[in-house]
Design an enzyme around this catalytic site. Sequence first.
Site, PDB file in Angstrom:
ATOM      1  N   TRP A  50       0.804  -1.225   0.000  1.00  0.00           N
ATOM      2  CA  TRP A  50       0.000   0.000   0.000  1.00  0.00           C
ATOM      3  C   TRP A  50       0.837   1.274   0.000  1.00  0.00           C
ATOM      4  CZ3 TRP A  50       1.815   2.450   4.186  1.00  0.00           C
ATOM      5  CH2 TRP A  50       2.366   1.645   5.209  1.00  0.00           C
ATOM      6  N   LYS A 105      -2.711  -7.362  -8.369  1.00  0.00           N
ATOM      7  CA  LYS A 105      -3.514  -7.253  -7.149  1.00  0.00           C
ATOM      8  C   LYS A 105      -2.957  -6.143  -6.252  1.00  0.00           C
ATOM      9  CE  LYS A 105      -3.343  -9.075  -3.051  1.00  0.00           C
ATOM     10  NZ  LYS A 105      -3.873  -7.967  -2.253  1.00  0.00           N
ATOM     11  N   PRO A 106      -3.772  -5.105  -6.013  1.00  0.00           N
ATOM     12  CA  PRO A 106      -3.331  -4.066  -5.071  1.00  0.00           C
ATOM     13  C   PRO A 106      -3.489  -4.553  -3.635  1.00  0.00           C
ATOM     14  CG  PRO A 106      -5.564  -3.592  -5.840  1.00  0.00           C
ATOM     15  CD  PRO A 106      -5.110  -4.842  -6.572  1.00  0.00           C
ATOM     16  N   ALA A 164       7.806 -11.540   5.604  1.00  0.00           N
ATOM     17  CA  ALA A 164       7.009 -12.728   5.935  1.00  0.00           C
ATOM     18  C   ALA A 164       6.132 -13.141   4.754  1.00  0.00           C
ATOM     19  CB  ALA A 164       6.151 -12.456   7.170  1.00  0.00           C
ATOM     20  N   GLU A 172      10.560  -8.295  -3.638  1.00  0.00           N
ATOM     21  CA  GLU A 172      11.078  -7.043  -3.065  1.00  0.00           C
ATOM     22  C   GLU A 172      10.489  -6.942  -1.663  1.00  0.00           C
ATOM     23  OE1 GLU A 172      13.207  -5.129  -4.567  1.00  0.00           O
ATOM     24  OE2 GLU A 172      13.130  -6.009  -6.554  1.00  0.00           O
ATOM     25  N   GLY A 225      11.184  -6.136   2.902  1.00  0.00           N
ATOM     26  CA  GLY A 225      11.394  -5.045   3.856  1.00  0.00           C
ATOM     27  C   GLY A 225      12.852  -4.644   4.056  1.00  0.00           C
ATOM     28  N   CYS A 273       9.954   1.745   1.830  1.00  0.00           N
ATOM     29  CA  CYS A 273      10.745   0.538   2.119  1.00  0.00           C
ATOM     30  C   CYS A 273      12.194   0.922   2.411  1.00  0.00           C
ATOM     31  CB  CYS A 273      10.656  -0.452   0.972  1.00  0.00           C
ATOM     32  SG  CYS A 273      11.024   0.293  -0.612  1.00  0.00           S
ATOM     33  N   GLU A 286      12.022  -3.817  11.318  1.00  0.00           N
ATOM     34  CA  GLU A 286      11.462  -2.747  10.501  1.00  0.00           C
ATOM     35  C   GLU A 286      10.400  -1.978  11.306  1.00  0.00           C
ATOM     36  OE1 GLU A 286       8.956  -3.722   7.029  1.00  0.00           O
ATOM     37  OE2 GLU A 286      10.355  -2.512   5.864  1.00  0.00           O
TER      38      GLU A 286
HETATM   39  P1  NAD Z   1       2.311  -7.259   3.089  1.00  0.00           P
HETATM   40  O1  NAD Z   1       3.368  -8.261   2.946  1.00  0.00           O
HETATM   41  O2  NAD Z   1       1.395  -7.322   4.239  1.00  0.00           O
HETATM   42  O3  NAD Z   1       1.362  -7.266   1.795  1.00  0.00           O
HETATM   43  C1  NAD Z   1       1.874  -7.091   0.489  1.00  0.00           C
HETATM   44  C2  NAD Z   1       0.885  -7.659  -0.508  1.00  0.00           C
HETATM   45  O4  NAD Z   1       0.838  -9.076  -0.360  1.00  0.00           O
HETATM   46  C3  NAD Z   1      -0.554  -7.167  -0.319  1.00  0.00           C
HETATM   47  O5  NAD Z   1      -1.141  -6.979  -1.578  1.00  0.00           O
HETATM   48  C4  NAD Z   1      -1.207  -8.340   0.402  1.00  0.00           C
HETATM   49  O6  NAD Z   1      -2.603  -8.426   0.221  1.00  0.00           O
HETATM   50  C5  NAD Z   1      -0.509  -9.506  -0.257  1.00  0.00           C
HETATM   51  N1  NAD Z   1      -0.543 -10.769   0.491  1.00  0.00           N
HETATM   52  C6  NAD Z   1      -0.764 -10.974   1.817  1.00  0.00           C
HETATM   53  N2  NAD Z   1      -0.677 -12.298   2.111  1.00  0.00           N
HETATM   54  C7  NAD Z   1      -0.376 -12.934   0.956  1.00  0.00           C
HETATM   55  C8  NAD Z   1      -0.122 -14.289   0.607  1.00  0.00           C
HETATM   56  N3  NAD Z   1      -0.163 -15.266   1.518  1.00  0.00           N
HETATM   57  N4  NAD Z   1       0.186 -14.578  -0.673  1.00  0.00           N
HETATM   58  C9  NAD Z   1       0.264 -13.593  -1.620  1.00  0.00           C
HETATM   59  N5  NAD Z   1       0.025 -12.302  -1.349  1.00  0.00           N
HETATM   60  C10 NAD Z   1      -0.287 -11.963  -0.079  1.00  0.00           C
HETATM   61  O7  NAD Z   1       3.032  -5.837   3.033  1.00  0.00           O
HETATM   62  P2  NAD Z   1       2.392  -4.398   3.246  1.00  0.00           P
HETATM   63  O8  NAD Z   1       2.101  -4.184   4.699  1.00  0.00           O
HETATM   64  O9  NAD Z   1       1.308  -4.174   2.251  1.00  0.00           O
HETATM   65  O10 NAD Z   1       3.608  -3.447   2.813  1.00  0.00           O
HETATM   66  C11 NAD Z   1       4.611  -3.038   3.674  1.00  0.00           C
HETATM   67  C12 NAD Z   1       5.860  -3.872   3.473  1.00  0.00           C
HETATM   68  O11 NAD Z   1       6.280  -3.783   2.131  1.00  0.00           O
HETATM   69  C13 NAD Z   1       7.018  -3.397   4.308  1.00  0.00           C
HETATM   70  O12 NAD Z   1       7.657  -4.507   4.888  1.00  0.00           O
HETATM   71  C14 NAD Z   1       7.942  -2.739   3.285  1.00  0.00           C
HETATM   72  O13 NAD Z   1       9.295  -2.734   3.634  1.00  0.00           O
HETATM   73  C15 NAD Z   1       7.694  -3.562   2.093  1.00  0.00           C
HETATM   74  N6  NAD Z   1       8.060  -2.830   0.887  1.00  0.00           N
HETATM   75  C16 NAD Z   1       9.176  -3.221   0.198  1.00  0.00           C
HETATM   76  C17 NAD Z   1       9.565  -2.527  -0.942  1.00  0.00           C
HETATM   77  C18 NAD Z   1      10.763  -2.952  -1.751  1.00  0.00           C
HETATM   78  O14 NAD Z   1      10.884  -2.513  -2.888  1.00  0.00           O
HETATM   79  N7  NAD Z   1      11.641  -3.774  -1.248  1.00  0.00           N
HETATM   80  C19 NAD Z   1       8.818  -1.426  -1.372  1.00  0.00           C
HETATM   81  C20 NAD Z   1       7.709  -1.049  -0.628  1.00  0.00           C
HETATM   82  C21 NAD Z   1       7.331  -1.766   0.490  1.00  0.00           C
END
Ligand code: NAD
Length: 489
Positions: free
Chosen positions: A150, A174-175, A227, A246, A248, A283, A381
Amino acid sequence: MGEPTTDLLIAGRTVPGEGAPIDVENPTTERVAATVPSASPAQVDQAVTAAGEAFEEWSRMPAIDRAPLLRQVADALRDHTEELALLMTTEIGRPLTESRDEVEWCASCLEFYAEVARSEIGRVIPPIESSQFAVVVKEPHGVVGCIVPWNYPLLLLFWKLAPALAAGNTVVAKPSELTPLSTLALAPVFDCLPDGVVNLVPGDGAVGAQIAEHEGVECVAFTGSVATGQKVGVACAARNARANLEMGGKDAFIVCSDMADEAIEVAARGGAWAAFLNAGQVCTSSERFFVVEDVYDAYVEAFVDHTKSLVVGDPMDEKTDIGPMVSANQRGKAASQVEAAVGVGARILAGGDAGGRETGHYLEPTVVVDVPGDAALMTEETFGPVAPIVPVPSLDEAIERANSLRYGLGAIIYTRDLANAVKCLKEVRAGSVWINDPLTDNDAGPFGGFKNSGIGRELGAEGLDAFREAKHVHIETEIEVKDWWFPYG
Ligand code: NAD
């Protein structure tokens, strides 16, 4: 702004979702901005099928013909800047200026890959014998699943979608369940593409898991937490699908002793921007500041003064620097890390609370000192507007501490000494090392993480290759029996 669209995009048509409804909260008002029906499992299947069917035509189209279509998408994005920016600010709570910038970065990424993808589809390699000719051909995977978080909902989608489409793949995207509105509003932007080339399916982790496990999806490009990324990686490994992950970070920000006098002010303002941009929900947010002792006191003083001057408030107000965090959950996680650190001796020099606001998930930009090295604030993080600043005796120790975690996404160094800069760029273990200019991304430069922070890269030539399979083609022009075949005797 009218009512946001909540429809899915499947096979070129907008359709209502048939899965569980998701309430999208506005983190500034804490009211529901819209309710979005998720894609049902059958609709995810339909989206994958549509993308699979569209792949036949799209992958055969020469890159020179795909390029103008991608540029048309970029133009359409720019035409929708205000609508998309308002939606992002509504669902994330981030200042409008930053949301407008994000739309432009998406358009720029599309234009970059439209051109890069038509410059080569492989290479010619030296053959084994003079009668032979050998090439490497780079081909698209097929259907690419894009699963995004998000914090930069459109940018992190276009960092995947632009190279994937440019290489000839089709996409099911998928957003995050927190930010589907800006993504679903993209449907008209893709009007110029053949039906099914891009499909948009909102939903929670269950929809993401279905995409990651789907036999029709050849490659999954994921951005999110470590995770979840591991789960996606395991799901892909179980069926040998390609995965680009990509994840955390816990980025270090190093200030060298040569940054005394007027330069310390620049490093302090750069540090506050790196820690508090998007309320620290980047991130590559700087989450651990290591400042060499000689300049530590001056740095902390300049950092705190600047932090106290920042405007926290309504993200729709053009003067606001920092809005609320995205959700009560994210705010609670960051605030509890600060609280736990204070419990073991840390001191808050700025921020630390909601600044008296009763509505909105606000956490004032927070500066913390005297944080023990093993506090969660220094090891896990945070993803919030919190800057723990720690003195270190030397640059060597700063680098050692920067490298001490299993994260390795980015790192920022401030120095006027060339030797320090070169030492850091060689020794810091991170996918991006920014020297004297925090967080500047470049479409041409790869972005991604070492260690737990990621597998694979987005952007640059590497980001195109993530969406291409290499095929070695070996051609013999003389049809003859080779003397190394059977029989050996
Ligand atoms: P998240 O891992 O909770 O969710 C990311 C996406 O995965 C969402 O669309 C979610 O619905 C989906 N998802 C959840 N469970 C799933 C599953 N079992 N299988 C497949 N998809 C699933 O992360 P978040 O809270 O939305 O975003 C924050 C995290 O993203 C932070 O840890 C941040 O560091 C990381 N991030 C990394 C980068 C990078 O480029 N390395 C960029 C931005 C954010």
